[in-house]
Design an enzyme around this catalytic site. Sequence first.
Site, PDB file in Angstrom:
ATOM      1  CG  ASN A 156      -0.396  -0.025   2.505  1.00 51.45           C
ATOM      2  OD1 ASN A 156       0.670  -0.604   2.709  1.00 51.45           O
ATOM      3  ND2 ASN A 156      -1.023   0.635   3.447  1.00 51.45           N
ATOM      4  N   GLY A 232       1.874  -6.099   7.221  1.00 52.80           N
ATOM      5  CA  GLY A 232       0.922  -6.666   6.264  1.00 52.80           C
ATOM      6  C   GLY A 232      -0.398  -6.940   6.949  1.00 52.80           C
ATOM      7  CB  THR A 234      -4.801  -9.165  11.051  1.00 55.18           C
ATOM      8  OG1 THR A 234      -4.603  -7.787  11.404  1.00 55.18           O
ATOM      9  CG2 THR A 234      -4.990  -9.973  12.322  1.00 55.18           C
ATOM     10  CB  ALA A 235      -5.184 -13.439   7.652  1.00 57.56           C
ATOM     11  CB  THR A 236      -0.133 -12.256   6.162  1.00 54.23           C
ATOM     12  OG1 THR A 236      -1.133 -12.023   5.179  1.00 54.23           O
ATOM     13  CG2 THR A 236       1.080 -12.882   5.513  1.00 54.23           C
ATOM     14  CD  GLU A 254       3.970  -1.779  13.463  1.00 56.04           C
ATOM     15  OE1 GLU A 254       2.800  -1.360  13.520  1.00 56.04           O
ATOM     16  OE2 GLU A 254       4.800  -1.615  14.369  1.00 56.04           O
ATOM     17  CB  CYS A 288      -2.623   0.179   8.105  1.00 57.40           C
ATOM     18  SG  CYS A 288      -1.181   1.235   8.358  1.00 57.40           S
ATOM     19  CD  GLU A 466       7.635  -0.970  11.804  1.00 61.11           C
ATOM     20  OE1 GLU A 466       6.830  -0.212  11.245  1.00 61.11           O
ATOM     21  OE2 GLU A 466       8.261  -1.865  11.204  1.00 61.11           O
TER      22      GLU A 466
HETATM   23  P1  NAD Z   1      -0.184  -9.205   3.043  1.00 63.23           P
HETATM   24  O1  NAD Z   1      -0.241  -9.719   4.421  1.00 63.23           O
HETATM   25  O2  NAD Z   1      -0.942  -9.925   1.997  1.00 63.23           O
HETATM   26  O3  NAD Z   1       1.305  -9.121   2.501  1.00 63.23           O
HETATM   27  C1  NAD Z   1       2.316  -8.380   3.168  1.00 63.23           C
HETATM   28  C2  NAD Z   1       3.662  -8.942   2.786  1.00 63.23           C
HETATM   29  O4  NAD Z   1       3.755 -10.256   3.315  1.00 63.23           O
HETATM   30  C3  NAD Z   1       3.889  -9.067   1.273  1.00 63.23           C
HETATM   31  O5  NAD Z   1       5.237  -8.779   0.987  1.00 63.23           O
HETATM   32  C4  NAD Z   1       3.597 -10.531   1.026  1.00 63.23           C
HETATM   33  O6  NAD Z   1       4.248 -11.050  -0.112  1.00 63.23           O
HETATM   34  C5  NAD Z   1       4.149 -11.150   2.299  1.00 63.23           C
HETATM   35  N1  NAD Z   1       3.623 -12.484   2.621  1.00 63.23           N
HETATM   36  C6  NAD Z   1       2.421 -13.025   2.309  1.00 63.23           C
HETATM   37  N2  NAD Z   1       2.360 -14.302   2.741  1.00 63.23           N
HETATM   38  C7  NAD Z   1       3.532 -14.558   3.362  1.00 63.23           C
HETATM   39  C8  NAD Z   1       4.078 -15.709   4.001  1.00 63.23           C
HETATM   40  N3  NAD Z   1       3.418 -16.868   4.078  1.00 63.23           N
HETATM   41  N4  NAD Z   1       5.302 -15.623   4.532  1.00 63.23           N
HETATM   42  C9  NAD Z   1       6.005 -14.466   4.470  1.00 63.23           C
HETATM   43  N5  NAD Z   1       5.560 -13.358   3.830  1.00 63.23           N
HETATM   44  C10 NAD Z   1       4.333 -13.402   3.291  1.00 63.23           C
HETATM   45  O7  NAD Z   1      -0.639  -7.677   3.146  1.00 63.23           O
HETATM   46  P2  NAD Z   1      -0.894  -6.691   1.955  1.00 63.23           P
HETATM   47  O8  NAD Z   1      -2.197  -7.065   1.323  1.00 63.23           O
HETATM   48  O9  NAD Z   1       0.341  -6.568   1.143  1.00 63.23           O
HETATM   49  O10 NAD Z   1      -1.050  -5.293   2.745  1.00 63.23           O
HETATM   50  C11 NAD Z   1      -2.242  -4.827   3.239  1.00 63.23           C
HETATM   51  C12 NAD Z   1      -2.331  -5.074   4.736  1.00 63.23           C
HETATM   52  O11 NAD Z   1      -1.225  -4.494   5.398  1.00 63.23           O
HETATM   53  C13 NAD Z   1      -3.548  -4.428   5.356  1.00 63.23           C
HETATM   54  O12 NAD Z   1      -4.127  -5.317   6.266  1.00 63.23           O
HETATM   55  C14 NAD Z   1      -2.982  -3.221   6.090  1.00 63.23           C
HETATM   56  O13 NAD Z   1      -3.743  -2.767   7.174  1.00 63.23           O
HETATM   57  C15 NAD Z   1      -1.664  -3.744   6.532  1.00 63.23           C
HETATM   58  N6  NAD Z   1      -0.749  -2.656   6.814  1.00 63.23           N
HETATM   59  C16 NAD Z   1      -0.402  -2.409   8.108  1.00 63.23           C
HETATM   60  C17 NAD Z   1       0.448  -1.340   8.409  1.00 63.23           C
HETATM   61  C18 NAD Z   1       0.857  -1.042   9.819  1.00 63.23           C
HETATM   62  O14 NAD Z   1       1.809  -0.298  10.002  1.00 63.23           O
HETATM   63  N7  NAD Z   1       0.194  -1.570  10.822  1.00 63.23           N
HETATM   64  C19 NAD Z   1       0.942  -0.548   7.378  1.00 63.23           C
HETATM   65  C20 NAD Z   1       0.549  -0.825   6.077  1.00 63.23           C
HETATM   66  C21 NAD Z   1      -0.285  -1.886   5.800  1.00 63.23           C
END
Ligand code: NAD
Length: 487
Positions: A156, A232, A234-236, A254, A288, A466
Amino acid sequence: MNRSNSPATINFINGTYCHPVEDGWIENINPADGTSLGRIADSTEKDIEQAVIAASNAQTQWGESTLEQRSRILSKIGDLIEENIESLAIAECEDSGKPISRARAIEIPRAASNFHFFANAITQFSSESHESVGQNAINFTLRQPLGVVGCISPWNLPLYLFTWKIAPALAAGNCVIAKPSELTPRTASMLGELCNQAGLPAGVLNIVQGTGARTGQAILEHEKIKAISFTGGTATGEHVARVVAPKFKKLSLELGGKNPNIVFADCNYERALETTIQSSFANQGQICLCGSRIFVESSIYEKFKTDLVERTGQLTIGHPAEKETTIGAMVSGDHYRKVLSYFDEIDSANASLLCGGKPATVAGYEQGFYIEPTIIEVQHNRCRLNQEEIFGPVVTLMPFNNEEELIEMANDVRYGLSATIWTRDLDRTMRLSKKIECGVVWINTWLMRDLRTPFGGMKDSGVGREGGQEALRFFTEPKNICIAFEN
Ligand code: NAD
């Protein structure tokens, strides 16, 4: 530097761009028009192994480099990002569908600030000492680099969040294996070249490209990677925690948010309204920290609702490269369909659509993934529209009558990332700030960041913080040294 039309995005390992060992590739799609931007390496554990070897070889020298040396190089990387804002902004806009104006004015400059900030912060980093009075001993805390660490970031805010992890990790003396999202790989890739120009020694930063399930998973599992900094969904994050916990790696998470944006009748109305447009729809609602649940005090509810709908109608949906565009494309076809699927919830939740609620068509770019900015009036906070992170240009609106009711609704959600409160009553700001369960509270503003502050969430929005000293503490191992002396 102009790699924005580069046909293949490959790995950057040991200071060199290289193809993935197993020759696996995925397609990078421009979400603004559905065309291909070229191939991306889909790296495997073999590529991660090469990256870890390069990082391990570089570790001793980088970990023992002086703070001035590290600071100078990181600062130079920040300068080079600033010098290349235009090409980085173009690549970011093409990869993600975000308006180029946003990439150019906010996100790429912030990536430069991340390096400049941590180049300075490391020179001010200190640790504690404790005199054991009466025992003739003094303790001090040695903070050493962890070694090789893994940084995994989302799509994002691509370069902004990628560098938010890498800069403190490098400043603290670690070597890094970093993976950007497979949906937005190119600015991360371009960073490698800038690191070489800045004189970062080979192997200190290794950038690997690929899917989460394959490349990301290999980073989590590698025994020599000592810590994982992950941003990324929450499920991941839950999956990451399961894989990493039994390996006893240090872990920072995060994750997602479903943040309340609270408007009291005594607020600066115009500022609250104008900023609510931003906190609802900036980056197509894919931040987020967006205030996706809007609660408005009942005495001004009807007026605020009318004005918010009217202002939302003034946003310009368009191709992200057009300078007047305020709402660009969703990042991918999958995410576009996920966001649209929430519109099926409106009837079952007995909610009312106030505006939007459907795909938008941008003439000439019919294959792009555009959605109209959407406001839904909901009846209660327990519906899926108020409980799940939609992560699109979709906000809900509902009135509240008093603080007790408001706090209950604000906290009645699994997430706890941020909250925004609009009021002129100072006592109320303190009462609410203490009671709302989240990591960041903005009073009469939104997304105003000071990089020294702790950043992160409570509950299912994450673990750890962070920013500033918190990040430098995360990326170092504290060791207690106890020295006894004789009187
Ligand atoms: P995502 O969880 O799908 O992916 C995030 C990263 O994790 C990507 O690089 C992806 O390739 C990697 N990933 C996916 N599966 C993995 C695995 N099994 N092992 C290791 N890495 C893996 O998230 P997204 O769709 O890219 O981002 C959107 C989400 O991120 C939203 O939920 C958003 O709220 C969150 N987010 C949180 C913050 C924060 O600071 N809290 C900031 C930005 C985005």
